[in-house]
Design a protein around this motif. Sequence first.
Motif, PDB file in Angstrom:
ATOM      1  N   ARG A   1      23.062   1.831   6.097  1.00 52.03           N
ATOM      2  CA  ARG A   1      21.876   2.551   6.595  1.00 52.03           C
ATOM      3  C   ARG A   1      21.071   1.726   7.587  1.00 52.03           C
ATOM      4  O   ARG A   1      19.920   2.060   7.874  1.00 52.03           O
ATOM      5  CB  ARG A   1      20.936   2.960   5.433  1.00 52.03           C
ATOM      6  N   GLU A   2      21.672   0.674   8.131  1.00 49.56           N
ATOM      7  CA  GLU A   2      20.954  -0.141   9.108  1.00 49.56           C
ATOM      8  C   GLU A   2      20.488   0.712  10.293  1.00 49.56           C
ATOM      9  O   GLU A   2      19.369   0.569  10.763  1.00 49.56           O
ATOM     10  CB  GLU A   2      21.868  -1.282   9.590  1.00 49.56           C
ATOM     11  N   CYS A   3      21.341   1.641  10.742  1.00 46.65           N
ATOM     12  CA  CYS A   3      21.000   2.425  11.933  1.00 46.65           C
ATOM     13  C   CYS A   3      19.786   3.310  11.711  1.00 46.65           C
ATOM     14  O   CYS A   3      19.116   3.707  12.665  1.00 46.65           O
ATOM     15  CB  CYS A   3      22.200   3.258  12.385  1.00 46.65           C
ATOM     16  N   LEU A   4      19.480   3.623  10.463  1.00 48.39           N
ATOM     17  CA  LEU A   4      18.323   4.490  10.197  1.00 48.39           C
ATOM     18  C   LEU A   4      17.006   3.726  10.290  1.00 48.39           C
ATOM     19  O   LEU A   4      15.935   4.313  10.255  1.00 48.39           O
ATOM     20  CB  LEU A   4      18.453   5.122   8.801  1.00 48.39           C
ATOM     21  N   ARG A   5      17.095   2.395  10.382  1.00 48.15           N
ATOM     22  CA  ARG A   5      15.874   1.593  10.429  1.00 48.15           C
ATOM     23  C   ARG A   5      15.291   1.519  11.829  1.00 48.15           C
ATOM     24  O   ARG A   5      14.164   1.083  12.002  1.00 48.15           O
ATOM     25  CB  ARG A   5      16.159   0.178   9.910  1.00 48.15           C
ATOM     26  N   HIS A   6      16.082   1.884  12.834  1.00 49.06           N
ATOM     27  CA  HIS A   6      15.619   1.707  14.214  1.00 49.06           C
ATOM     28  C   HIS A   6      15.112   3.021  14.795  1.00 49.06           C
ATOM     29  O   HIS A   6      15.780   4.039  14.694  1.00 49.06           O
ATOM     30  CB  HIS A   6      16.758   1.150  15.070  1.00 49.06           C
ATOM     31  N   ASP A   7      13.934   2.943  15.449  1.00 51.38           N
ATOM     32  CA  ASP A   7      13.297   4.147  15.974  1.00 51.38           C
ATOM     33  C   ASP A   7      14.142   4.830  17.047  1.00 51.38           C
ATOM     34  O   ASP A   7      14.116   6.047  17.172  1.00 51.38           O
ATOM     35  CB  ASP A   7      11.920   3.801  16.548  1.00 51.38           C
TER      36      ASP A   7
ATOM     37  N   GLY B   1      16.663  10.754  14.372  1.00 51.70           N
ATOM     38  CA  GLY B   1      17.076  12.125  14.671  1.00 51.70           C
ATOM     39  C   GLY B   1      18.378  12.223  15.427  1.00 51.70           C
ATOM     40  O   GLY B   1      18.851  13.311  15.718  1.00 51.70           O
ATOM     41  N   LYS B   2      18.955  11.088  15.789  1.00 49.71           N
ATOM     42  CA  LYS B   2      20.199  11.140  16.564  1.00 49.71           C
ATOM     43  C   LYS B   2      21.441  10.992  15.700  1.00 49.71           C
ATOM     44  O   LYS B   2      22.549  11.291  16.125  1.00 49.71           O
ATOM     45  CB  LYS B   2      20.194  10.033  17.625  1.00 49.71           C
ATOM     46  N   VAL B   3      21.256  10.500  14.493  1.00 61.51           N
ATOM     47  CA  VAL B   3      22.430  10.239  13.652  1.00 61.51           C
ATOM     48  C   VAL B   3      22.161  10.692  12.221  1.00 61.51           C
ATOM     49  O   VAL B   3      21.035  10.621  11.734  1.00 61.51           O
ATOM     50  CB  VAL B   3      22.811   8.739  13.705  1.00 61.51           C
ATOM     51  N   LYS B   4      23.217  11.207  11.606  1.00 60.67           N
ATOM     52  CA  LYS B   4      23.131  11.618  10.202  1.00 60.67           C
ATOM     53  C   LYS B   4      24.200  10.858   9.431  1.00 60.67           C
ATOM     54  O   LYS B   4      25.364  10.829   9.842  1.00 60.67           O
ATOM     55  CB  LYS B   4      23.413  13.115  10.084  1.00 60.67           C
ATOM     56  N   LEU B   5      23.808  10.276   8.320  1.00 65.94           N
ATOM     57  CA  LEU B   5      24.781   9.570   7.480  1.00 65.94           C
ATOM     58  C   LEU B   5      25.047  10.377   6.214  1.00 65.94           C
ATOM     59  O   LEU B   5      24.192  11.121   5.740  1.00 65.94           O
ATOM     60  CB  LEU B   5      24.259   8.195   7.070  1.00 65.94           C
ATOM     61  N   GLY B   6      26.225  10.207   5.686  1.00 69.61           N
ATOM     62  CA  GLY B   6      26.565  10.907   4.452  1.00 69.61           C
ATOM     63  C   GLY B   6      27.839  10.355   3.856  1.00 69.61           C
ATOM     64  O   GLY B   6      28.405   9.377   4.353  1.00 69.61           O
ATOM     65  N   ARG B   7      28.255  10.948   2.776  1.00 71.29           N
ATOM     66  CA  ARG B   7      29.547  10.615   2.183  1.00 71.29           C
ATOM     67  C   ARG B   7      30.200  11.907   1.762  1.00 71.29           C
ATOM     68  O   ARG B   7      29.511  12.851   1.397  1.00 71.29           O
ATOM     69  CB  ARG B   7      29.371   9.714   0.957  1.00 71.29           C
ATOM     70  N   ARG B   8      31.514  11.915   1.815  1.00 71.01           N
ATOM     71  CA  ARG B   8      32.257  13.106   1.430  1.00 71.01           C
ATOM     72  C   ARG B   8      32.453  13.088  -0.086  1.00 71.01           C
ATOM     73  O   ARG B   8      33.075  12.173  -0.605  1.00 71.01           O
ATOM     74  CB  ARG B   8      33.599  13.112   2.154  1.00 71.01           C
ATOM     75  N   ARG B   9      31.934  14.098  -0.743  1.00 70.70           N
ATOM     76  CA  ARG B   9      31.917  14.065  -2.207  1.00 70.70           C
ATOM     77  C   ARG B   9      33.302  14.170  -2.833  1.00 70.70           C
ATOM     78  O   ARG B   9      33.507  13.762  -3.958  1.00 70.70           O
ATOM     79  CB  ARG B   9      31.029  15.184  -2.735  1.00 70.70           C
ATOM     80  N   ASP B  10      34.250  14.746  -2.113  1.00 68.16           N
ATOM     81  CA  ASP B  10      35.563  14.949  -2.729  1.00 68.16           C
ATOM     82  C   ASP B  10      36.641  14.072  -2.093  1.00 68.16           C
ATOM     83  O   ASP B  10      37.814  14.356  -2.201  1.00 68.16           O
ATOM     84  CB  ASP B  10      35.963  16.426  -2.652  1.00 68.16           C
ATOM     85  N   HIS B  11      36.222  13.016  -1.423  1.00 66.10           N
ATOM     86  CA  HIS B  11      37.192  12.105  -0.795  1.00 66.10           C
ATOM     87  C   HIS B  11      37.023  10.716  -1.412  1.00 66.10           C
ATOM     88  O   HIS B  11      36.079  10.001  -1.103  1.00 66.10           O
ATOM     89  CB  HIS B  11      36.947  12.061   0.712  1.00 66.10           C
TER      90      HIS B  11
END
Lengths: 159, 463
Positions: free
Chosen positions: B403-409, B413-423
Amino acid sequence: MSRARSKKEESAEIESDIAMEEAPTSHQPEDEMSVDQNEDEDAGDVEDDEDEEEEEEEGQRVRLLPGSTPTAASFEFLNEGHTLGNALRYIIMRNPDVEFCAYAIPHPSEAKMNVRIQTFECTTAIQALEKGLRDLQELCDVVSEKFIDARQKFAENSS
Amino acid sequence: MSSLKSIEKASVLGCLHSLFQSPELTQKLKAHRSAASRMQACKPGTGGQVFLDSAAVQAARDPKVLLQEFPVEPTTSSANPTINPNLVAMPHKPPTKEELERRKIVGIHEETITDVTSTDFPGHYPGEDHSWDIERFRRGFRVEFHQNDPFEASFSLIGIDASIANAFRRIMIADIPTLAIETVFINNNTSVIQDEVLSHRLGLIPFKGGYEGLHKFLKPWRKPDDESQVNNSYYDYNTVSLRLEVKCEHNEKAAPGETDPTKLYKHAHVYARDIEFCPVGRQGKYFSGENAIAPVNPDILIAKLRPGQEISLSMHMHKGVGSDHAKFSPVATASYRLMPVIQIEQPILGRDAEKFARCFPKGVIGLEKVTKKEAAQKGSGYEGHQGELKAVVRDPMRDTVSRECLRHDEFKGKVKLGRRRDHFIYLVESTGQWKSDDIFLAAVEHLKKRAQSLEKQVINMVR
């Protein structure tokens, strides 16, 4: 060695549990349940003989907890834990005739796992449990099969 | 009607919030209560997003048409006369592909996570059939290998629930039997390491041996009910005998002034390779030559000795499971993680792109030049940036989801992070007695056997 002893103790405990009649009774009449059990008896009779040869005198590990009715029952599994409990819970919950399913390990130092199943009127909790166990076996077959295929393909590609 | 059409266009992931802010739309929606009731409200926490299917809007115009257009899938139990609320016929459009994809993603935000639990249960989405079907599972399930070495295997199981994936992992660690030293009979131990510590060290040494012998011939040893019969319970098929006889002496040939104890003395170090296998009965047949029972790593240091000190002991090995003692676990670790998902929603260009790539482990984010075509496309955000570098997702599997990329202004709003629940990306590291991939197969087989024996038990119980 402590295992063998604890097993003995547990089975002794269960017997005393069964004898105990003060267990909470359900709001539904009890005679309904005995009717249901007789129905299932006939179905189970056929396969019975093969089992006993294969299995090494394993004691009864599953029992119906007091207060159960045909459509709402709790089961107690001995020597099972989260491994099977959660997997079984998931597969039973995928059954559309099941209204509610959950599992619990009442105490971590007792090797017991409880499963609660409540179904709609079109089936019984015991049938739902049996279907869950069957579905789980089928699932394992598919996983094995696909795993072996993928391994084969990977070996071919990397060589 | 034009405003309704615009709803249809924005149907996939329209934001209800913004829709309701437009007064004329609010009017329309209020007028079509039935449509609103069929909207697929997402779980709270997804920013008030709503899945508004165009069918629902159409239904508002003419409900009859909808019923004809979207017949409810017949299910096995629908023939049953009793009422099951899950199966009550409800006009509903099957979810779109995008919607199905979206449901699989666990959201990872700066400080929070969302949509953690699986939702593929009957009754969760009204009108959708999520009942268990082995054929549907077969179609949706996939295995991908990333690495397959005897000591380390990595593979993905895709399209399976966490409860099942976790069962496999737990079984690999705790229920797959291996052979390990269980009893140590110490004849003499004059080394500085205590008997019990020495025994414990010996127990943890992983051993290998012929496949046939280990997995088919050897059976677990069980303590007899009658304690006095213990000495009659050891057979070639349940006990393997080992010996360790080491005596430390001065090395006469050592150079004068030598300070290295391994040169100065004979057997100053006791290694796992000094353990001697003593085959009994049919063991000679199953464990000969290449197949002999021996430590996987011969260089494990067991003890250090000085001249005059001696270790003389014999050992019994049994088969056991990891739930009894970790030395019986066939794996050093067996773990899984969920596949990371990185979605770049708006272009990240130039120096920002380079910085963005540095927010992730190497190889996750790639830098590519903006093409002429992209630059020509209006509304893409690339206009006038031809030739500049842009960030693209190259290999999300390598991401650690820091989540480092979410710390920078600049990336807000340009990036969304997630994980695939069934992978599930598994990593299985064998200790050497089994091959890593075989451990997983054994785990699947084990779960099947458990379910099988319990099925019999349930049938027995009913009787």
